[in-house]
Design a protein around this motif. Sequence first.
Motif, mmCIF file in Angstrom:
data_model
loop_
_atom_site.group_PDB
_atom_site.id
_atom_site.type_symbol
_atom_site.label_atom_id
_atom_site.label_comp_id
_atom_site.label_asym_id
_atom_site.label_seq_id
_atom_site.Cartn_x
_atom_site.Cartn_y
_atom_site.Cartn_z
ATOM 1 N N UNK A 1 46.604 98.940 -0.999
ATOM 2 C CA UNK A 1 45.990 98.688 0.309
ATOM 3 C C UNK A 1 44.756 99.569 0.481
ATOM 4 N N UNK A 2 44.871 100.820 0.032
ATOM 5 C CA UNK A 2 43.754 101.755 0.177
ATOM 6 C C UNK A 2 42.582 101.305 -0.687
ATOM 7 N N UNK A 3 42.880 100.841 -1.912
ATOM 8 C CA UNK A 3 41.821 100.344 -2.792
ATOM 9 C C UNK A 3 41.135 99.132 -2.171
ATOM 10 N N UNK A 4 41.916 98.243 -1.570
ATOM 11 C CA UNK A 4 41.330 97.065 -0.916
ATOM 12 C C UNK A 4 40.417 97.484 0.233
ATOM 13 N N UNK A 5 40.822 98.492 1.013
ATOM 14 C CA UNK A 5 39.981 98.976 2.120
ATOM 15 C C UNK A 5 38.719 99.645 1.579
ATOM 16 N N UNK A 6 38.856 100.371 0.486
ATOM 17 C CA UNK A 6 37.697 101.054 -0.109
ATOM 18 C C UNK A 6 36.641 100.074 -0.607
ATOM 19 N N UNK A 7 37.095 98.973 -1.197
ATOM 20 C CA UNK A 7 36.179 98.060 -1.872
ATOM 21 C C UNK A 7 35.893 96.794 -1.074
ATOM 22 N N UNK A 8 36.436 96.708 0.125
ATOM 23 C CA UNK A 8 36.261 95.538 0.983
ATOM 24 C C UNK A 8 36.780 94.263 0.314
ATOM 25 N N UNK A 9 37.831 94.409 -0.517
ATOM 26 C CA UNK A 9 38.404 93.252 -1.204
ATOM 27 C C UNK A 9 38.858 92.207 -0.200
ATOM 28 N N UNK A 10 38.729 90.986 -0.551
ATOM 29 C CA UNK A 10 39.174 89.800 0.189
ATOM 30 C C UNK A 10 38.447 89.581 1.515
ATOM 31 N N UNK A 11 37.376 90.312 1.771
ATOM 32 C CA UNK A 11 36.669 90.096 3.034
ATOM 33 C C UNK A 11 35.457 89.201 2.857
ATOM 34 N N UNK A 12 34.876 89.181 1.677
ATOM 35 C CA UNK A 12 33.657 88.417 1.465
ATOM 36 C C UNK A 12 32.439 89.092 2.075
ATOM 37 N N UNK A 13 32.593 90.337 2.529
ATOM 38 C CA UNK A 13 31.496 91.064 3.165
ATOM 39 C C UNK A 13 30.758 91.889 2.120
ATOM 40 N N UNK A 14 29.452 91.782 2.144
ATOM 41 C CA UNK A 14 28.611 92.662 1.345
ATOM 42 C C UNK A 14 27.785 93.470 2.333
ATOM 43 N N UNK A 15 27.967 94.767 2.292
ATOM 44 C CA UNK A 15 27.268 95.628 3.249
ATOM 45 C C UNK A 15 25.940 96.104 2.688
ATOM 46 N N UNK A 16 24.937 96.228 3.554
ATOM 47 C CA UNK A 16 23.670 96.807 3.109
ATOM 48 C C UNK A 16 23.834 98.312 2.903
ATOM 49 N N UNK A 17 22.893 98.901 2.231
ATOM 50 C CA UNK A 17 22.883 100.361 2.088
ATOM 51 C C UNK A 17 22.705 100.979 3.464
ATOM 52 N N UNK A 18 23.400 102.059 3.709
ATOM 53 C CA UNK A 18 23.229 102.764 4.978
ATOM 54 C C UNK A 18 21.829 103.322 5.088
ATOM 55 N N UNK A 19 21.293 103.364 6.301
ATOM 56 C CA UNK A 19 19.926 103.851 6.520
ATOM 57 C C UNK A 19 19.852 105.365 6.471
#
Length: 158
Positions: A106-124
């Motif tokens: 579960x922690x690995x999934x939260x770390x890597x955004x698994x199963x969300x389909x979200x790609x985050x931009x680099x933080x500013x």
Amino acid sequence: MENAVSNLPPLPTITPHAAPPVPANPRPVIIDTDMGADDWMAILYLLQRTDLDVRAITVSGTGLAHCEPGVQNALGLVALAGHAPIPVACGRETPLAGKHAFPEGWRTAADTLLSTGITLPEGQNPASGKMAIEVLADAIQSSPEKVHLLILGPLTNL
């Protein structure tokens, strides 16, 4: 059939609504999170609110996400929301007592955004380089008004 259609009430006219007014004094808040998927949605919602001034995000390393990926994902959410840079920091990675309650998968999934389909931009902005407790103290002590804490995860940072 033509009479049935003519007896219907007219359709309402859709008019655009103006954006809500920005309050003169938005409420200062700090978000404390374990960076679970439910928290991602809450953070994005809170960052869009004009009546709130999100001053910092603190990540609990004892929750779903580990510290480093949790901080990077929080920074990415701030960028995705188009919000001005804010301090993001993590606290302890070990609980005050006991062991981690979440399975490692579960922690690995939260770390890597698994199963969300979200790609985050680099933080500013880079991670603050401070511990969560320091970011909390700085934000609270530097505010002339009461700062509200929005706790979305375990209370380890507090």
